[in-house]
Enzyme design. Structure first.
Site, mmCIF file in Angstrom:
data_model
loop_
_atom_site.group_PDB
_atom_site.id
_atom_site.type_symbol
_atom_site.label_atom_id
_atom_site.label_comp_id
_atom_site.label_asym_id
_atom_site.label_seq_id
_atom_site.Cartn_x
_atom_site.Cartn_y
_atom_site.Cartn_z
ATOM 1 C CB ALA A 157 -0.934 -0.008 1.208
ATOM 2 C CB CYS A 211 22.726 -8.376 0.974
ATOM 3 S SG CYS A 211 21.321 -9.125 1.816
#
Length: 382
Positions: free
Chosen positions: A200, A354
């Site tokens: 949203a 990462c």
């Protein structure tokens, strides 16, 4: 108690310590050493916690301030390059996941909307400061770039050139994020874009960003799409699909792509087929994700498409993640009141871990171009 209040402690001379020390030494990492990739232990129970809980224990103990490292990115790169997971004692192999060797390797969940609420709805205040002006939360293209903004724009341009966009085309953007690519395509190539997201927060910002352009942003599951498009693009979304849905995903793309259409898939990938779940990433970052392999993409796309091009520029994700981390640290004073110190340590761990995984080439970044067999082939941009 914050991590800054916890002093470095003398390490216990027990089996937990000896096993951890032996493994880390193989990667050139010292416990309580002075090199940038060395770890400094601040809680004597650290070794037992990590050896018992694996990846989850490693990540949560960092969040709790049990250990520090000046360069987490280097720590993870060294551990992964050393292949410590393959050197573990046999009876530890199922539980020990030192250095989170497959940091993005997460299984899909039935409720796809979870990832939208858990991660992408964290808040636009964070992402708008950490990312570039186009809000690209995916790998940039650093071939001829020297800063994040130009590298992300180079990525956007390359995608559009690979898609061979022409004025008047209808383009579907599956997993459109904050609308940066949709805006770029519509404003620079005079195309009509439909973007789909399950966040949203992303839909709201994307609609605001693309106001006045021929862009529609839908808050819905991609599987509900049933339309016709000249081009389809999906950037940084396939990681959330999950192996059980790969066949469905390509079938949906096939159903929505015109006969002469082109499809571009931009995704992080695993160097081998592996369905294991990393519990730390699953719990704190992406509750709905799994890295595809070359074999999985090939098998699921084969009934539908001709693979025209496969481009690997995963090394650029290391540079992208470190740029995000630098901007995250610079922005922290502005947003600190909205988040906890533990959240800061979580995000620090995530970005650096990462980056280290990409630097070690443990995970990859692919752009794959598909068609149904374009006559005379495709000349794909680089």
């Amino acid at each position: 108690m914050s991590s800054s209040c916890i002093e470095e402690v003398s390490v216990p001379d027990d089996n937990w310590y000896r096993i951890a020390n032996e493994l880390l030494s193989r990667a050139g990492i010292a416990i309580n050493g002075s090199a940038p990739a060395d770890i400094r232990v601040k809680n004597p129970d650290f070794f037992k916690r990590v050896l018992q809980e694996g990846s989850l224990g490693l990540g949560e103990s960092y969040m709790d301030g049990w250990w520090e490292c000046d360069r987490l990115d280097m720590f993870f790169s060294k551990v992964l390059r050393a292949g410590l997971e393959n050197q573990l004692p046999h009876h530890f192999k199922d539980t020990l996941r030192i250095a989170g060797a497959r940091l993005f390797n997460l299984q899909s969940k039935k409720r796809a909307w979870i990832v939208g609420k858990e991660h992408y709805d964290l808040g636009n205040d964070l992402f708008s400061r950490m990312l570039d002006p186009f809000m690209q939360y995916s790998c940039a293209y650093w071939k001829d770039a020297d800063n994040l903004e130009s590298a992300q724009q180079a990525k956007l341009k390359m995608i559009c050139e690979k898609l061979q966009l022409k004025p008047g085309m209808r383009v579907l953007d599956i997993g459109c994020g904050w609308g940066g690519l949709a805006h770029y395509m519509a404003s620079n190539y005079d195309v009509s874009v439909v973007g789909v997201t399950i966040s949203a927060e992303q839909q709201k910002m994307a609609q605001e960003r693309c106001e006045g352009l021929d862009v529609t942003i839908l808050l819905q599951d991609y599987r509900d799409l049933n339309d016709q498009f000249d081009r389809i693009v999906s950037v940084g979304m396939f990681e959330h699909v999950g192996p059980k849905n790969y066949d469905t995903y390509f079938a949906v793309v096939d159903r929505n792509l015109k006969p002469e259409g082109i499809f571009l898939l931009h995704t992080i990938g695993s160097k081998k087929t592996d369905l294991n779940v990393d519990p730390w990433i699953n719990k704190y970052i992406f509750p709905n994700g799994c890295l595809p392999s070359v074999r999985q993409i090939a098998q699921s796309s084969e009934p539908h498409f001709v693979m025209e091009d496969w481009h690997n520029f995963g090394a650029d994700y290391d540079t992208t993640l470190m740029a995000w981390y630098e901007r995250f640290l610079a922005a922290w004073p502005e947003i600190a009141d909205n988040y906890s110190e533990r959240f800061k340590r979580m995000f620090t761990y995530y970005l650096n871990a990462c980056a280290g995984a990409f630097r070690a080439r443990d995970i990859q970044l692919w752009q794959v171009v598909f068609s149904r067999g374009v006559e005379n082939g495709l000349r794909v941009a680089r």
